[in-house]
Design an enzyme around this catalytic site. Structure first.
Site, PDB file in Angstrom:
ATOM      1  N   HIS A 241     142.900  -4.315  -5.003  1.00 41.94           N
ATOM      2  CA  HIS A 241     142.038  -3.722  -6.036  1.00 41.94           C
ATOM      3  C   HIS A 241     140.561  -3.825  -5.620  1.00 41.94           C
ATOM      4  O   HIS A 241     139.686  -4.073  -6.444  1.00 41.94           O
ATOM      5  CB  HIS A 241     142.272  -4.444  -7.375  1.00 41.94           C
ATOM      6  CG  HIS A 241     142.204  -3.568  -8.595  1.00 41.94           C
ATOM      7  ND1 HIS A 241     143.313  -3.099  -9.244  1.00 41.94           N
ATOM      8  CD2 HIS A 241     141.149  -3.071  -9.289  1.00 41.94           C
ATOM      9  CE1 HIS A 241     142.932  -2.372 -10.303  1.00 41.94           C
ATOM     10  NE2 HIS A 241     141.623  -2.337 -10.347  1.00 41.94           N
ATOM     11  N   GLY A 273     140.798  -0.699   0.801  1.00 44.89           N
ATOM     12  CA  GLY A 273     139.991  -1.918   0.855  1.00 44.89           C
ATOM     13  C   GLY A 273     139.068  -1.907   2.059  1.00 44.89           C
ATOM     14  O   GLY A 273     139.477  -2.233   3.168  1.00 44.89           O
ATOM     15  N   ARG A 276     135.129   2.581   5.165  1.00 46.21           N
ATOM     16  CA  ARG A 276     133.767   3.128   5.078  1.00 46.21           C
ATOM     17  C   ARG A 276     133.508   4.210   6.116  1.00 46.21           C
ATOM     18  O   ARG A 276     132.476   4.867   6.064  1.00 46.21           O
ATOM     19  CB  ARG A 276     132.721   2.001   5.270  1.00 46.21           C
ATOM     20  CG  ARG A 276     132.850   0.847   4.279  1.00 46.21           C
ATOM     21  CD  ARG A 276     132.518   1.295   2.858  1.00 46.21           C
ATOM     22  NE  ARG A 276     132.718   0.220   1.894  1.00 46.21           N
ATOM     23  CZ  ARG A 276     133.808   0.084   1.125  1.00 46.21           C
ATOM     24  NH1 ARG A 276     134.803   0.958   1.201  1.00 46.21           N
ATOM     25  NH2 ARG A 276     133.901  -0.904   0.265  1.00 46.21           N
TER      26      ARG A 276
END
Ligand SMILES: Cc1cc2nc3c(=O)[nH]c(=O)nc-3n(C[C@H](O)[C@H](O)[C@H](O)COP(=O)(O)O)c2cc1C
Length: 342
Positions: A241, A273, A276
């Protein structure tokens, strides 16, 4: 810089201004500055779980190979019957009021997520939360893009999950998810929404009660991955999460190989998670994921440029992924595997 990267930097600066005091959009998003900021954009408690996502991904190294024929890698993947232009989906991000201090409407935010994803040829998940509008706005946004998205439901009582699945079916959703890792969210409980763990027989009942593929989001161990598969889940998301539910969990890139060893090929294996860049996407694919979800960057994108900002993000990720695949000799997402890892 490429066109997409230039556009992306503009989107990030616009987002930084709008998110002042909520998210610093650090040059390296490693979960340190925002540690403990939940609600907000950070990781829970000490922030260790979010930091571990970053560190685990950072520790993965790729083999550089250029004596091969993978000059035009194929980026597309087919998941849940839909072909996506790249193996990246929008993660569910709900709660604009609490997480973004109401600086954007839930509706505006969610619509940007699903529209930007659709324009980029992929799809986004939508979230759920204590405020009724969170799930409702997600469904409404999905309907605006012909159902091209995946609503992710909190682990509520079974009958309520099933009621929400019916709404997702009516909205024409591609699949439906349950973020089981929200089982202990005290913010939900304080707001009077009962969330909790899902017993395997309950999950089995839910999976068999809908024609939609059910995705279990928030699996962090190989045993629960197998259990989700045995209960009838069509997919799982290896996720903590974004480090927002339990302090001191490992990074997702750390646990993904053991999960993949257990269930790869049996169900759709997603992970999130700390993604990028396109290189991060390739790392997760090499560790066993079929596709990845991107959370915080898609939120920045929606703030910085609405649906167009979100489209920029996917374009940038696709360009970076393509370059990384060429430089590792990887012709397609399905071909990514341990041979890419140094
Ligand atoms: C502000 C915020 C809100 C989120 N809301 C939800 C949600 O409603 N449902 C859910 O399953 N996950 C939610 N998540 C977790 C994301 O779906 C995803 O797992 C995580 O952000 C991935 O990590 P990343 O942000 O490093 O990409 C949220 C994350 C953030 C940062």
């Amino acid at each position: 810089m490429t066109g997409a990267a230039m556009g992306w930097e503009e989107v990030r600066s616009a987002a930084r201004e709008k998110l002042l005091g909520v998210c610093s959009l650090c040059r390296v998003c490693d979960g340190r500055v925002c540690a403990g900021q939940v609600p907000g954009m950070g990781g829970v408690g000490t922030g260790t779980s979010a930091i571990n996502n970053y560190e685990a991904l950072r520790a993965i190294k790729l083999n550089l190979r250029t004596l091969h024929a993978a000059t035009e890698p194929e980026l597309s993947v087919t998941l849940f019957g839909k072909t996506l232009a790249l193996p990246v989906l929008g993660a569910p991000v709900a709660g604009a009021k609490v997480n973004f201090q109401g600086r954007i409407l839930e509706w505006e935010f969610t619509l940007a997520q699903v529209q930007g994803a659709r324009e980029a040829g992929t799809l986004a998940c939508t979230g759920d939360g204590a405020e009724p509008e969170e799930y409702a706005m997600g469904l409404k946004a999905l309907q605006a893009v012909g159902g091209r998205g995946i609503p992710v439901i909190k682990p509520r009582p079974a009958e309520e999950i099933l009621r929400r699945i019916r709404l997702a079916e009516d909205a024409g959703a591609v699949a439906v998810g349950i973020d089981v890792d929200a089982a202990g969210l005290m913010s939900m409980r304080r707001a009077g929404v009962a969330v909790g763990p899902l017993a395997p027989d309950v999950l089995t009942r839910i999976c068999s009660a809908t024609r939609l593929s059910v995705i279990v989001k928030g699996v962090m161990t190989a045993d629960e991955a197998r259990l989700a598969y045995e209960c009838g889940a069509a997919g799982i998301v290896v996720s903590n999460h974004g480090g927002r539910v339990l302090d001191y969990t490992p990074g997702t890139a750390e646990v993904l190989p053991s999960v993949a060893a257990e269930v790869k090929g049996k169900l759709t294996l997603l992970a999130d998670g700390g993604v990028r860049s396109g290189v991060d996407v390739l790392k997760f694919l090499a560790l066993g994921a079929d596709a990845v979800l991107v959370g915080r960057p898609a939120a920045w994108a929606a703030f910085g440029g609405g649906a167009e900002g979100v489209r920029f993000l996917y374009r940038k990720l696709a360009e970076e992924l393509r370059a990384a695949m060429i430089l590792t000799g990887c012709p397609s997402p399905a071909a990514a595997g341990p041979a890419l890892l140094a």
